[in-house]
Design a protein around this motif. Structure first.
Motif, PDB file in Angstrom:
ATOM      1  N   GLU A 159       0.917  -1.184   0.096  1.00 48.29           N
ATOM      2  CA  GLU A 159       0.249  -0.190   0.190  1.00 48.29           C
ATOM      3  C   GLU A 159       0.648   1.239   0.092  1.00 48.29           C
ATOM      4  O   GLU A 159       0.512   2.256  -0.715  1.00 48.29           O
ATOM      5  N   GLU A 160       2.008   1.349   0.801  1.00 41.85           N
ATOM      6  CA  GLU A 160       2.702   2.470   0.772  1.00 41.85           C
ATOM      7  C   GLU A 160       3.558   2.662  -0.365  1.00 41.85           C
ATOM      8  O   GLU A 160       3.635   3.689  -1.085  1.00 41.85           O
ATOM      9  N   ALA A 161       3.886   1.667  -1.140  1.00 39.42           N
ATOM     10  CA  ALA A 161       4.553   1.709  -2.487  1.00 39.42           C
ATOM     11  C   ALA A 161       3.619   2.228  -3.442  1.00 39.42           C
ATOM     12  O   ALA A 161       4.010   3.031  -4.298  1.00 39.42           O
ATOM     13  N   ILE A 162       2.442   1.801  -3.543  1.00 38.85           N
ATOM     14  CA  ILE A 162       1.530   2.419  -4.425  1.00 38.85           C
ATOM     15  C   ILE A 162       1.274   3.859  -4.196  1.00 38.85           C
ATOM     16  O   ILE A 162       1.205   4.679  -5.056  1.00 38.85           O
ATOM     17  N   GLU A 163       1.002   4.168  -2.828  1.00 38.83           N
ATOM     18  CA  GLU A 163       0.889   5.603  -2.536  1.00 38.83           C
ATOM     19  C   GLU A 163       2.003   6.601  -2.886  1.00 38.83           C
ATOM     20  O   GLU A 163       1.851   7.422  -3.325  1.00 38.83           O
ATOM     21  N   LEU A 164       3.286   6.005  -2.752  1.00 34.23           N
ATOM     22  CA  LEU A 164       4.227   6.748  -3.261  1.00 34.23           C
ATOM     23  C   LEU A 164       4.804   7.077  -4.449  1.00 34.23           C
ATOM     24  O   LEU A 164       5.222   7.866  -4.904  1.00 34.23           O
ATOM     25  N   THR A 165       4.453   6.173  -5.505  1.00 35.12           N
ATOM     26  CA  THR A 165       4.805   5.962  -6.693  1.00 35.12           C
ATOM     27  C   THR A 165       3.917   6.514  -7.629  1.00 35.12           C
ATOM     28  O   THR A 165       2.682   6.376  -7.755  1.00 35.12           O
ATOM     29  N   PRO A 166       4.516   7.210  -8.666  1.00 37.38           N
ATOM     30  CA  PRO A 166       3.604   8.087  -9.608  1.00 37.38           C
ATOM     31  C   PRO A 166       2.888   7.436 -10.607  1.00 37.38           C
ATOM     32  O   PRO A 166       1.901   7.926 -11.390  1.00 37.38           O
ATOM     33  N   VAL A 217       3.313  -3.615 -11.355  1.00 41.15           N
ATOM     34  CA  VAL A 217       4.781  -4.298 -11.172  1.00 41.15           C
ATOM     35  C   VAL A 217       4.815  -4.523  -9.311  1.00 41.15           C
ATOM     36  O   VAL A 217       4.730  -5.945  -9.217  1.00 41.15           O
ATOM     37  N   TYR A 218       4.238  -3.652  -8.586  1.00 38.80           N
ATOM     38  CA  TYR A 218       4.129  -4.124  -7.412  1.00 38.80           C
ATOM     39  C   TYR A 218       3.175  -5.054  -6.973  1.00 38.80           C
ATOM     40  O   TYR A 218       3.290  -5.891  -5.981  1.00 38.80           O
ATOM     41  N   ARG A 219       2.068  -4.837  -7.439  1.00 40.01           N
ATOM     42  CA  ARG A 219       0.914  -5.894  -7.261  1.00 40.01           C
ATOM     43  C   ARG A 219       1.223  -7.165  -7.546  1.00 40.01           C
ATOM     44  O   ARG A 219       0.938  -8.218  -6.865  1.00 40.01           O
ATOM     45  N   HIS A 220       1.769  -7.215  -8.802  1.00 38.30           N
ATOM     46  CA  HIS A 220       2.155  -8.553  -9.276  1.00 38.30           C
ATOM     47  C   HIS A 220       3.360  -9.351  -8.578  1.00 38.30           C
ATOM     48  O   HIS A 220       3.320 -10.466  -8.113  1.00 38.30           O
ATOM     49  N   ILE A 221       4.404  -8.416  -8.164  1.00 43.31           N
ATOM     50  CA  ILE A 221       5.481  -9.262  -7.330  1.00 43.31           C
ATOM     51  C   ILE A 221       4.904  -9.555  -6.021  1.00 43.31           C
ATOM     52  O   ILE A 221       5.209 -10.530  -5.521  1.00 43.31           O
TER      53      ILE A 221
END
Length: 150
Positions: free
Chosen positions: A114-121, A128-132
């Motif tokens: 969740e943090e990664a998705i919030e931080l990245t534009p 990518v992050y959801r898949h990994i």
């Protein structure tokens, strides 16, 4: 016509940080946005060799456990009219992995999905992050995707 380029690789680092699984993001010096490790294939390198080198250069992480992420990130670069196709790798790191950034990044953060998705534009980063996360954190990876090193 839009040419295709396959000269870039990327990788998502996974580590248990204080007992909680996280992925590594870094803030780029150029552009000031958050991202994962990525870079160009050099010379006669294979893609997996390039991502190992990029991890060492950008984070000082010695990759010991590498998987083919079985995902192709893609984006269009309008300034050069090129469609980039980027294989994604998953890198399992030891618990509480230390990071030493080079000058390409100003800071780093170990993040939940969740943090990664919030931080990245970019939507592609989110994919990518959801898949990994789905195939390498929530589930045990398929051993056929493991890349044997040296």
């Amino acid at each position: 016509m839009i040419p295709l380029s396959t000269a870039i690789v990327s990788g998502v680092a996974i580590s248990n940080i204080n007992g909680v699984t996280k992925i590594l993001l870094m803030k780029r010096t150029k552009g000031g946005y958050w991202c994962h490790v990525a870079g160009s294939i050099e010379g006669d390198e294979n893609g997996w060799e390039a991502i190992i080198r990029e991890f060492k250069e950008e984070t000082n992480i010695d990759v010991q456990c590498l998987y083919n992420g079985h995902f192709i990130d893609r984006f269009y670069e309008p300034h050069v009219n090129v469609m980039q196709l980027i294989p994604v790798f998953a890198v399992y790191c030891p618990d509480n992995q230390k990071v030493e950034l080079n000058d390409e990044h100003t800071e780093y953060k170990w993040c939940s999905l969740e943090e990664a998705i919030e931080l990245t534009p970019y939507p592609g980063q989110h994919d990518v992050y959801r898949h990994i996360w789905s195939y390498f954190v929530d589930n045990k990876p398929n051993e056929r995707l493991k890349i044997e090193l040296g």
